[in-house]
Scaffold this active site. Structure first.
Site, PDB file in Angstrom:
ATOM      1  N   ARG A  85       0.849  -1.205   0.000  1.00 39.23           N
ATOM      2  CA  ARG A  85       0.000   0.000   0.000  1.00 39.23           C
ATOM      3  C   ARG A  85       0.878   1.246   0.000  1.00 39.23           C
ATOM      4  O   ARG A  85       1.958   1.227   0.582  1.00 39.23           O
ATOM      5  CB  ARG A  85      -0.853   0.061   1.279  1.00 39.23           C
ATOM      6  CG  ARG A  85      -1.785  -1.093   1.473  1.00 39.23           C
ATOM      7  CD  ARG A  85      -2.308  -1.061   2.919  1.00 39.23           C
ATOM      8  NE  ARG A  85      -2.993  -2.285   3.247  1.00 39.23           N
ATOM      9  CZ  ARG A  85      -4.311  -2.448   3.133  1.00 39.23           C
ATOM     10  NH1 ARG A  85      -5.064  -1.456   2.720  1.00 39.23           N
ATOM     11  NH2 ARG A  85      -4.870  -3.589   3.437  1.00 39.23           N
ATOM     12  N   HIS A 433     -23.305  41.356 -10.528  1.00 38.60           N
ATOM     13  CA  HIS A 433     -24.524  41.673  -9.794  1.00 38.60           C
ATOM     14  C   HIS A 433     -25.206  40.413  -9.250  1.00 38.60           C
ATOM     15  O   HIS A 433     -25.512  40.326  -8.052  1.00 38.60           O
ATOM     16  CB  HIS A 433     -25.463  42.449 -10.729  1.00 38.60           C
ATOM     17  CG  HIS A 433     -26.725  42.904 -10.080  1.00 38.60           C
ATOM     18  ND1 HIS A 433     -27.882  42.167 -10.140  1.00 38.60           N
ATOM     19  CD2 HIS A 433     -27.002  43.997  -9.333  1.00 38.60           C
ATOM     20  CE1 HIS A 433     -28.834  42.807  -9.473  1.00 38.60           C
ATOM     21  NE2 HIS A 433     -28.327  43.926  -8.971  1.00 38.60           N
ATOM     22  N   ARG A 596     -23.408  53.161   3.135  1.00 36.95           N
ATOM     23  CA  ARG A 596     -22.712  53.729   1.981  1.00 36.95           C
ATOM     24  C   ARG A 596     -23.669  54.616   1.195  1.00 36.95           C
ATOM     25  O   ARG A 596     -24.797  54.197   0.892  1.00 36.95           O
ATOM     26  CB  ARG A 596     -22.200  52.619   1.071  1.00 36.95           C
ATOM     27  CG  ARG A 596     -21.511  53.206  -0.147  1.00 36.95           C
ATOM     28  CD  ARG A 596     -20.979  52.139  -1.040  1.00 36.95           C
ATOM     29  NE  ARG A 596     -22.037  51.498  -1.807  1.00 36.95           N
ATOM     30  CZ  ARG A 596     -21.818  50.454  -2.613  1.00 36.95           C
ATOM     31  NH1 ARG A 596     -20.614  49.947  -2.720  1.00 36.95           N
ATOM     32  NH2 ARG A 596     -22.810  49.929  -3.283  1.00 36.95           N
ATOM     33  N   CYS A 809     -14.607  45.424   2.596  1.00 39.37           N
ATOM     34  CA  CYS A 809     -16.032  45.092   2.463  1.00 39.37           C
ATOM     35  C   CYS A 809     -16.354  44.535   1.084  1.00 39.37           C
ATOM     36  O   CYS A 809     -17.512  44.311   0.764  1.00 39.37           O
ATOM     37  CB  CYS A 809     -16.917  46.286   2.786  1.00 39.37           C
ATOM     38  SG  CYS A 809     -16.683  47.653   1.651  1.00 39.37           S
TER      39      CYS A 809
HETATM   40  C1  PEP Z   1     -16.628  46.835  -3.903  1.00 37.45           C
HETATM   41  O1  PEP Z   1     -16.482  47.437  -4.963  1.00 37.45           O
HETATM   42  O2  PEP Z   1     -15.783  46.055  -3.431  1.00 37.45           O
HETATM   43  C2  PEP Z   1     -17.849  47.027  -3.105  1.00 37.45           C
HETATM   44  C3  PEP Z   1     -17.973  46.478  -1.920  1.00 37.45           C
HETATM   45  O3  PEP Z   1     -18.861  47.750  -3.664  1.00 37.45           O
HETATM   46  P1  PEP Z   1     -19.859  47.219  -4.770  1.00 37.45           P
HETATM   47  O4  PEP Z   1     -19.674  45.741  -4.876  1.00 37.45           O
HETATM   48  O5  PEP Z   1     -21.206  47.610  -4.335  1.00 37.45           O
HETATM   49  O6  PEP Z   1     -19.395  47.956  -5.986  1.00 37.45           O
HETATM   50 MG    MG Z   2     -17.701  49.132  -5.381  1.00 38.96          MG
END
Ligand code: PEP
Ligand code: MG
Length: 856
Positions: A85, A433, A596, A809
């Site tokens: 093995r 998106h 934002r 973010c």
């Molecule tokens: C980014 O651009 O990383 C962000 C957090 O903003 P969005 O995705 O809304 O453009």
């Molecule tokens: Mg952005």
């Protein structure tokens, strides 16, 4: 025949070692399997005699230096058959196939015929000839597949086929057989394909292979005999339950042949269980498995044979558990004080948590894959095909689960996405998106499914193999692995339970990076609380304008001919926004909320098709031609680089004025004496200090006005989204004017690479396959390029303003490797979509623990 021994310490030479309790065997020299077998020997388990060959030895074998196999064989019973093995350092790195029954030849066949009957012995011999021919001598498998296993002369034909193909008789000498097996396994490890495969799993270039040569316990005999595997847990759920497989040879005449009765350990309708057949061996087996769990500190799968009622343990491997099971297993091991809670935290892959939060396709189900794309949001869902947001809403109203299929999604699809159980798009990448919204909503989502051709006119999709699926037909989107399946495969439900919470509780004890959530709606915020997010790191306010009733007011504002008209429309939006923010503050009860200001280009809120234009003309009481002209005049060639973000704030400042007022009024209304709300306001897409100065001046003025009107004071923090390369480079210039910086790595990646986040899905897989990119940079942060901009931005910002708060973010805030990188840059927090918060908490804790271990 002595099948196992525990005491003799015996080394053939420095590199070929008999596995005993004290032999010098380590995973780094002999591999994980050899070490594990030694542990089993130390536990006094009945392990057949085993010899371990070190990495050096196997390397030498691959170069043609074969050890003295005659001497090696002398360690074993002269009548024994052997198996070899693989034993790589990490079992995940794989290795060549195990080779069984070495030593089988004419003489052994005659001997075994007396014991087992000629049929069983010959079947065993024939299978050995075939396996040797294919895996060792590398002969054409077809020459052996053709032989009818049931034919009385099957063995003779196999031996003849061998001689014809190899141009020499089948080797009868066990030492020759063993030498050839060792050589072929050693060379297989060195092949290019094997190397690439293991390197993809993280193996170093020079990873070695060990081999273990073990005396076989054949699992044959007049008493209860057979072989199988057993574990004390269900590998799919992780719940305590004895599971496994057992193939009894006692009743089958030719029991080795496929199709012999497989007897499951648990009650099996097809026959008596192992427990009924051999209660003593079964009880011993469970005891051994429990001992292995305790001492090897893992749930183990035990490979065993039973020979005439006597049990042998051939091997033990860590139970190959599903994601859900891995979490339960780790937590229970810690609760039983077998491992520490910290070890439990380190044993779970952060991504595994996602599968507990969403239903998944049952791994045992048949998968009829009709398309593949980017796995943009995990989980799986089945529903009827819908091609428009309106159709999706209509189906949802009829309580029919539906899958929304679009070329790509736009803000006007958001309600349809809400209505759908999953989303599939032809275009798009990890931060397009559909992907961002799908993740935010927790809907399974596959984007960039290029091999599914969508025909919106005919309302159908065509798979690569030509199959057509029409509107209303049932498909399944598996967002965990990026596949689209025909029909409705069996599913496993989400498994959020105590183990999940316990593990995250332990993780939080070590975590030093705060985790916030990207939440735009009260529902998102509720989810964020459920997952214990430390606040909202990004509220994309534009998502609040797509609710019915709001969109028309928004459109009126966009179409306003004069500043007065615009102010009037904004005055209608003000109370709506104020109520939104007040609700978010209330839900987050004291935790920070970062809002934002409006980001996308305005024309995203305008219709693009005829019916929409007519509806808008009616709502605004304008001729369709006027509306069409205005919509066209607002179109941009490159909207993502056009009039959006702070540029809109500078050129149409009334929008930000209204939002700032809504935030401040909501702040006062949501604040309690003992718990004042301190909102955070974030300006998107900044690239120049002057933009910040201009917006800050207006926001400060609105704050002053609200204070005067309400006669009450409040504070707030103003920050900037750093998502253009220029903002990173000039962070030192911008920092003194703000309280915080948050890196928007979606746009930053797009602009650093010059790579459209909405179109990259079209060619991303080609780029990753050809290793232009290691990984989709919208998925895992590119530490070399984008990461360097982050590093520069943070250094310059902190040099100018040491106390500035820095975070991420962008979507990378939910990716485990990217989180670890952001922590290493000294960020204060990461913010990600709600369902990734648990993943981020665990990933951040693991990064902290790794550091602690390194420095302790
Ligand atoms: C980014 O651009 O990383 C962000 C957090 O903003 P969005 O995705 O809304 O453009
Ligand atoms: Mg952005």
């Amino acid at each position: 025949m002595q099948k196992y021994l525990t005491e003799v310490s015996f080394t053939l030479d420095r590199h070929v070692t008999l596995v005993t309790q004290t032999a010098p065997i380590a995973p780094e020299t002999h591999g994980g399997r050899a070490k594990c077998l030694q542990r089993l020997v130390r536990l006094n388990l009945p392990v057949p005699r085993t010899v371990a060959l070190s990495f050096d030895t196997v390397k030498a074998i691959s170069l043609g230096r074969i050890p003295d196999t005659g001497q090696l064989l002398s360690v074993f019973d002269p009548d024994a058959l052997l198996c070899v093995r693989p034993s790589s350092q990490d079992p995940d790195w794989g290795g060549p196939t195990t080779i069984l029954n070495i030593g089988m030849n004419d003489a052994a066949c005659a001997r075994l015929s007396a014991e087992l009957g000629p049929e069983a012995a010959e079947a065993l011999y024939r299978r050995w000839v075939q396996s040797y021919a294919v895996h060792v001598a590398r002969l054409d498998p077809d020459a052996f597949e053709e032989i009818d296993a049931d034919a009385p002369d099957a063995l003779a034909r196999a031996l003849r086929a061998y001689e014809d193909e190899a141009e020499e008789p089948f080797p009868q000498d066990p030492a020759t057989q063993l030498a050839e097996v060792l050589r072929s396994m050693a060379r297989a490890w060195e092949s290019v394909s094997a190397r690439l495969l293991r390197e993809a799993k993280g193996a170093p270039v020079d990873a070695g292979l060990g081999l273990v040569v073990q005396e076989m316990a054949l699992g044959f005999g007049p008493g209860e005999s057979g072989s199988g595997v057993l574990q004390l847990v269900d590998p799919d759920t992780g719940l305590k339950q004895v599971t496994g497989r057992y193939l009894s040879q006692s009743q089958g005449r030719d029991a080795l042949r496929a199709g012999a009765r497989a007897l499951y350990l648990e009650a099996d309708p097809r026959g008596p269980s192992l427990e009924e057949r051999a209660p003593e061996a079964f009880a011993q087996l469970k005891e051994h498995a429990a001992l292995m769990r305790q001492r090897l500190r893992a749930e183990m799968q035990v490979e065993f044979t039973i020979e005439n009622g006597t049990l042998f343990i051939l091997d033990g491997v860590v139970v190959p558990a599903s994601d859900a099971a891995a979490i339960r297993i780790a937590v229970r091991l810690a609760e039983d004080e077998i491992i520490t809670p910290r070890e439990a935290v380190m044993r779970v892959q952060p991504r595994a948590l996602s599968s507990l939060l969403h239903p998944q396709v049952d791994p045992r189900a048949d998968r009829d894959v009709i398309g593949t794309g980017i796995a943009a949001s995990p989980g799986a869902a089945t529903g009827r095909i819908a091609f428009t947001a309106a159709d999706a809403q209509a189906m949802a109203a009829r309580e029919e689960p539906c899958i929304l299929i679009r070329r790509e999604t736009a803000p006007e699809d958001v309600r349809g996405m809400h209505a759908a159980v999953a989303i599939l798009t032809e275009k798009g990448g990890m931060s397009s998106h559909a992907a961002v919204i799908g993740r935010g909503m927790g809907r399974p989502c596959v984007v960039g499914a290029r091999n599914l051709r969508i025909n919106l006119k005919r309302r159908q999709i065509t798979a690569d193999d030509g199959r057509i699926f029409r509107e209303g037909e049932i498909v399944t989107v598996d967002g965990t692995n990026g596949e689209v399946l025909a029909g409705a495969p069996a599913m496993l439900g989400a498994m959020l339970d105590d183990a999940f919470r316990t593990l995250l509780g332990w993780a939080d004890e070590d975590r030093d990076l705060r985790i916030r959530v990207n939440a735009d709606t009260p529902e998102d915020a509720e989810k964020a609380r459920l997952f214990d997010a430390g606040g909202i790191g990004l509220c994309r306010t534009e998502h609040m304008f797509f609710e019915p009733g709001r969109l028309t007011v928004m459109q009126e504002m966009i179409f306003a001919a004069t500043p007065e008209d615009r102010r009037a429309a904004l005055a209608q939006l003000l109370p709506i926004q104020r109520a939104d923010f007040k609700e978010l503050f209330a839900i987050m009860s004291g935790k920070p909320v970062c809002i934002r200001l409006f980001d996308p280009p305005l024309h995203e809120f305008l219709p693009s098709d005829r019916a929409g234009l007519r509806d808008l003309a009616e709502a605004l009481n304008l001729p369709v031609s006027d509306v069409t002209r205005r919509v066209e005049s607002m179109g941009e060639y490159n909207p993502m680089l056009g009039l959006r973000g702070v540029r809109l704030g500078i050129t149409v400042p009334e929008i930000y004025d209204m939002q700032a007022r809504a935030i401040f009024e909501a702040t006062l209304e949501a604040s309690r004496k003992d718990e004042p709300v301190v909102p955070e306001i974030m300006i998107p897409l900044v690239s120049a200090r002057r933009e910040v100065e201009l917006v800050r001046k207006r926001v400060d003025a609105v704050a002053a006005a609200v204070r005067t009107e309400r006669g009450r004071d409040f504070t707030y923090r103003l920050g900037v989204m750093v998502e253009t390369p220029r903002a990173c480079l000039l962070a030192g210039d911008i920092a003194p004017h703000v309280d915080f910086l948050s890196f928007g790595t979606n746009d930053l990646t797009q602009m650093t690479y010059g790579l459209s986040r909405d179109d990259a899905g079209r060619f991303m897989s080609d780029y990753v396959q050809q290793q232009v990119f290691d990984e989709d940079p919208f998925h895992r942060l590119d530490t070399a390029g984008v990461g360097e901009l982050l590093r520069i931005g943070i250094e310059r910002a902190r040099a100018a303003k040491p106390e500035i708060i820095v975070s991420i973010c962008g979507e990378h805030g939910g990716n485990p490797e990217s989180i670890s990188f952001c922590r290493s840059l000294g960020m204060n927090y990461a913010s990600c979509s709600p369902f990734r918060v648990p993943v981020a908490r665990l990933a951040a804790a693991q990064a902290a623990i790794r550091d602690k271990i390194e420095y302790s």
